[in-house]
Motif scaffolding. Structure first.
Motif, mmCIF file in Angstrom:
data_model
loop_
_atom_site.group_PDB
_atom_site.id
_atom_site.type_symbol
_atom_site.label_atom_id
_atom_site.label_comp_id
_atom_site.label_asym_id
_atom_site.label_seq_id
_atom_site.Cartn_x
_atom_site.Cartn_y
_atom_site.Cartn_z
ATOM 1 N N SER A 208 7.497 -9.671 13.087
ATOM 2 C CA SER A 208 8.033 -8.801 12.037
ATOM 3 C C SER A 208 7.215 -8.922 10.764
ATOM 4 O O SER A 208 6.717 -10.000 10.433
ATOM 5 C CB SER A 208 9.486 -9.179 11.724
ATOM 6 N N TYR A 209 7.157 -7.820 10.038
ATOM 7 C CA TYR A 209 6.445 -7.764 8.769
ATOM 8 C C TYR A 209 7.331 -7.099 7.727
ATOM 9 O O TYR A 209 8.096 -6.186 8.037
ATOM 10 C CB TYR A 209 5.150 -6.954 8.909
ATOM 11 N N GLY A 210 7.228 -7.567 6.494
ATOM 12 C CA GLY A 210 7.996 -6.993 5.403
ATOM 13 C C GLY A 210 9.405 -7.536 5.332
ATOM 14 O O GLY A 210 10.066 -7.448 4.304
ATOM 15 N N ALA B 24 9.260 -11.785 4.973
ATOM 16 C CA ALA B 24 8.224 -11.997 5.991
ATOM 17 C C ALA B 24 6.911 -11.509 5.399
ATOM 18 O O ALA B 24 6.892 -10.864 4.337
ATOM 19 C CB ALA B 24 8.560 -11.239 7.276
ATOM 20 N N GLU B 25 5.828 -11.792 6.083
ATOM 21 C CA GLU B 25 4.518 -11.352 5.603
ATOM 22 C C GLU B 25 4.515 -9.847 5.434
ATOM 23 O O GLU B 25 5.200 -9.131 6.170
ATOM 24 C CB GLU B 25 3.441 -11.773 6.612
ATOM 25 N N PRO B 26 3.743 -9.330 4.466
ATOM 26 C CA PRO B 26 3.688 -7.876 4.270
ATOM 27 C C PRO B 26 3.111 -7.168 5.498
ATOM 28 O O PRO B 26 2.436 -7.780 6.333
ATOM 29 C CB PRO B 26 2.756 -7.695 3.075
ATOM 30 N N ILE B 27 3.382 -5.893 5.589
ATOM 31 C CA ILE B 27 2.828 -5.087 6.685
ATOM 32 C C ILE B 27 1.307 -5.184 6.597
ATOM 33 O O ILE B 27 0.721 -4.880 5.565
ATOM 34 C CB ILE B 27 3.307 -3.635 6.596
ATOM 35 N N PRO B 28 0.652 -5.626 7.677
ATOM 36 C CA PRO B 28 -0.807 -5.832 7.618
ATOM 37 C C PRO B 28 -1.579 -4.516 7.619
ATOM 38 O O PRO B 28 -1.082 -3.471 8.061
ATOM 39 C CB PRO B 28 -1.091 -6.642 8.887
ATOM 40 N N HIS C 269 9.637 -2.256 6.430
ATOM 41 C CA HIS C 269 9.748 -3.191 7.540
ATOM 42 C C HIS C 269 9.022 -2.645 8.758
ATOM 43 O O HIS C 269 9.098 -1.459 9.051
ATOM 44 C CB HIS C 269 11.232 -3.407 7.885
ATOM 45 N N ARG D 286 12.335 -10.121 8.046
ATOM 46 C CA ARG D 286 12.716 -10.609 9.364
ATOM 47 C C ARG D 286 14.210 -10.853 9.327
ATOM 48 O O ARG D 286 14.705 -11.563 8.461
ATOM 49 C CB ARG D 286 11.978 -11.908 9.686
#
Length: 192
Positions: A62-64, A77-81, A104, A66
Motif C-alpha cells: 500500500s502507498y499513501g 504509508a510511503e507516498p505513491i511512487p 491511496h 495502509r
C-alpha cells in the motif's frame, strides 16, 4: 495511454443488472504501459494481506495509507511512487477526477487460486478505482433484499478499469473470484 473519457461504458442504466454508480471500460491502460507496470510489480515488497491476524491468500503493498484492521484505522504509508503516477493519471481520467484527488494506492498480487471474499471498502475511503493486469477475473456484486440477495457480476479483462461510486460503493458488497493464473490489480482510492 488512455482512451477518451467519453468512450467509457457506463453501467448504471436501468435494466443492465449492474449496480448504479459502477463504471467499467476496457483498454484504459495501453499495452506497453501495462507491460512496464507488471515488470515493476515483480520487485515490490509484497506482504500477505492481514485481516485481524488472518493471512489472506493474496499479497499487497500500500502507498499513501495502509489500513490497520487490528487498530481499525488508516495509518501513514510511503507516498505513491513515481512508477505508479501514470496509472494514477489514467485511473483519475477514467473516474473524471484530478490525479491529486487520489491519495491511496494498493497493488495486489493474486497467485492462482487467490481471490477476495465479500466486503465493502473501509468507510475512510470514498471512490474506488481498480485496474486489472495479466489475466482476467470476475468481480461479483451482491446486496441484501427482502427476498434474499440481489447479485450481479462483471468480467475484468487485463488493462480494464472499474469505478465504484454512489450505490455501487455504499450499498453493494463486492468480491473477486479465485483465478486460474497470476493476476495483479492496482486499486486507487480517494478519501472521504
Amino acid at each position: 495511454m488512455t482512451a477518451a473519457t467519453d468512450q467509457f461504458d457506463l453501467f448504471s442504466a436501468p435494466g443492465t443488472g449492474l449496480p448504479e454508480g459502477l463504471r467499467h471500460a476496457e483498454g484504459v491502460i495501453a499495452a506497453d504501459e501495462a507491460e512496464r507496470l507488471v515488470e515493476a510489480f515483480a520487485s515490490l515488497p509484497f506482504q500477505a494481506f492481514d485481516f485481524h491476524g488472518f493471512k489472506g491468500n493474496r499479497r499487497i503493498v500500500s502507498y499513501g495509507g495502509r489500513y490497520d484492521f487490528s487498530a481499525s484505522r488508516l495509518e501513514a504509508a510511503e507516498p505513491i511512487p513515481d512508477f505508479l503516477l501514470p496509472a494514477r493519471a489514467a485511473a483519475a481520467a477514467f473516474a473524471r477526477l484530478e490525479p491529486e484527488a487520489i491519495h491511496h494506492a494498493m497493488v495486489t498480487e493474486y497467485a492462482p487460486g487467490a481471490g477476495i471474499g465479500w466486503h465493502r471498502d473501509r468507510p475512510e475511503f470514498d471512490r474506488v478505482i481498480g485496474l486489472s493486469f495479466v489475466s482476467p477475473a470476475t468481480m461479483r456484486f451482491r446486496r441484501r433484499r427482502a427476498a434474499g440477495w440481489e447479485r450481479a457480476s462483471l468480467p475484468l479483462a487485463p488493462r480494464s478499469a472499474y469505478l465504484l461510486d454512489g450505490p455501487a460503493r455504499q450499498d453493494w458488497q463486492h468480491s473477486i473470484t479465485p483465478g486460474e493464473a497470476l493476476r495483479y490489480s492496482v486499486t486507487f482510492r480517494t478519501l472521504r
